[in-house]
Enzyme design. Sequence first.
Site, mmCIF file in Angstrom:
data_model
loop_
_atom_site.group_PDB
_atom_site.id
_atom_site.type_symbol
_atom_site.label_atom_id
_atom_site.label_comp_id
_atom_site.label_asym_id
_atom_site.label_seq_id
_atom_site.Cartn_x
_atom_site.Cartn_y
_atom_site.Cartn_z
ATOM 1 N N ASP A 94 -8.707 -3.583 -6.079
ATOM 2 C CA ASP A 94 -8.387 -3.265 -5.023
ATOM 3 C C ASP A 94 -8.877 -2.016 -4.646
ATOM 4 O O ASP A 94 -9.310 -0.998 -5.638
ATOM 5 C CB ASP A 94 -6.645 -2.894 -5.351
ATOM 6 N N HIS B 62 -7.230 -5.676 -1.141
ATOM 7 C CA HIS B 62 -6.103 -4.883 -0.588
ATOM 8 C C HIS B 62 -5.006 -6.004 -0.184
ATOM 9 O O HIS B 62 -4.545 -5.930 0.116
ATOM 10 C CB HIS B 62 -6.194 -4.095 0.658
ATOM 11 N N SER C 260 0.828 -1.040 0.013
ATOM 12 C CA SER C 260 -0.150 -0.326 -0.057
ATOM 13 C C SER C 260 1.093 1.200 -0.088
ATOM 14 O O SER C 260 1.314 1.599 -0.731
ATOM 15 C CB SER C 260 -0.971 0.221 1.137
#
Length: 509
Positions: free
Chosen positions: A450, A478, A223
């Site tokens: 995502d 995710h 991320s």
Amino acid sequence: MDTRRLLRTFATALGTAGVLVSGCSSGGSAPSASATGSAATEELKPYYAQKLRWRDCGVEGFQCTTMKAPLDYAKPGDGDVKLAVSRTKATGPGKRIGSLLVNPGGPGGSAIGYLQGYAGIGYPAPVRARYDMVAVDPRGVARSEPVECLTGKEMDAYTQVDQTPDDQGEVERLNQAFEKFAEGCEKRSGRILPHVSTVETARDMDILRALLGDEKLHYVGASYGTFLGATYADLYPARVGRLVLDGAMDPSLPAEEINRDQTAGFETAFQSFAADCVKQSDCPLGTSSTADAATALKRLFADLDAEPVPTGESRKLTESLATTGVIAAMYDEAAWPQLREAVAGAKRGDGSGLLALADSYYERQPSGKYANLMFANAAVNCLDLAPAFSGPEEVEKAVPAFEKASPVFGRGFAWAALNCDAWPVEPTGAPHRTVAEGAAPIVVVGTTRDPATPYKWAKALAAQLSSGVLLTYEGDGHTAYGRGSDCIDTAINRYLLDGTPPKNGKKCA
């Protein structure tokens, strides 16, 4: 839901924006090579020459230490910041490759918490056998001089502020909440607040690389951690070892576009959830169509806006908290059954399920104390990029575009993106292409549905990087590594263990 998977999921949950708290998404420009010079300039040599003194840190199998970095790299003599570091040593068999740094994202997620709770015990055994698994909490985060902004009670009130204002009074209250949040950060953390940028954290990582005795940096970032890793590569391309950037960000985008893209990402994730939900006999949003499910969820939000429901404690479930709870479950499809149950409860007048999901997202403890996740998230985001919006009038103009991106979440996401307008420190970063010319192959991983880091960002980053290799997971949730895809895990493990990247464009279902 498996405890380790839950920890991994929420460790990376913020993606780029702490959605209902921090609407600015990290960008930030890296200084040029000429600006940074060599790793160990005369002023920085003491930092690169320090010795790490490892000690037991009360978690079996892990050691801890602290390192120093300049508070301000432009003025290294003006004071230090102390950074917490943890490791678990390579277990063998096989020749040790080096150290593997991990970062779960946020910004604001504790890398040490992620290491000790998941990566250091849950990464594939062959990887842990040949790497010392290492984490450093970034400056301003968790154990590394954490940014603090609000008390627990103040944060409780903040998370309940209406994020979809219906009149001028509600607009003013939301704006005042953002201002109070920013003022609290300045009051409690004014020393470090101007020095928590992604560029500074990337430079801290290079000091740690040297102190660990590694010529190259080996790294897995998820991320926001992908932006941190890409920033490192752009600063120090010759020192790039094996870098995995999972759930990638696109550093070339301004804050408004990033927030709007993320809004669309959550809409995509919700549509996937809704399509599954309407097939289930216990779906609280109906069993007819995804369109009807979206309408039912919007109706629930509207009902909670008008009248919050009890949760079994002093806090009631407001529209804002309910929205956060739904968003939290979008990060991992394994949470969908829990979300169905929580939404059903809210419709019956029991808000405890959605409140529990929201509390997990905010890292609120049962005692009422919050981790510093959301404080650090805002501090980094608002320093890395100029605000998405300057004033409520700009938000109002942008709301239609956000609602087009997501009829369910758009209005709330647009207003959440106002938070950096009140920030007390001027941003130091700007959107930029990240090239890392001359770096070894860098594996960029994107998941097609995502919610927090839309797939197109992974494609964009892989294309920008001179040595970017795109690896695609066609699925929900995710990030992709360690989420159950043998195809993804095998490709990444092979790269980490023998340096062979997957074929550019490889897709895994």
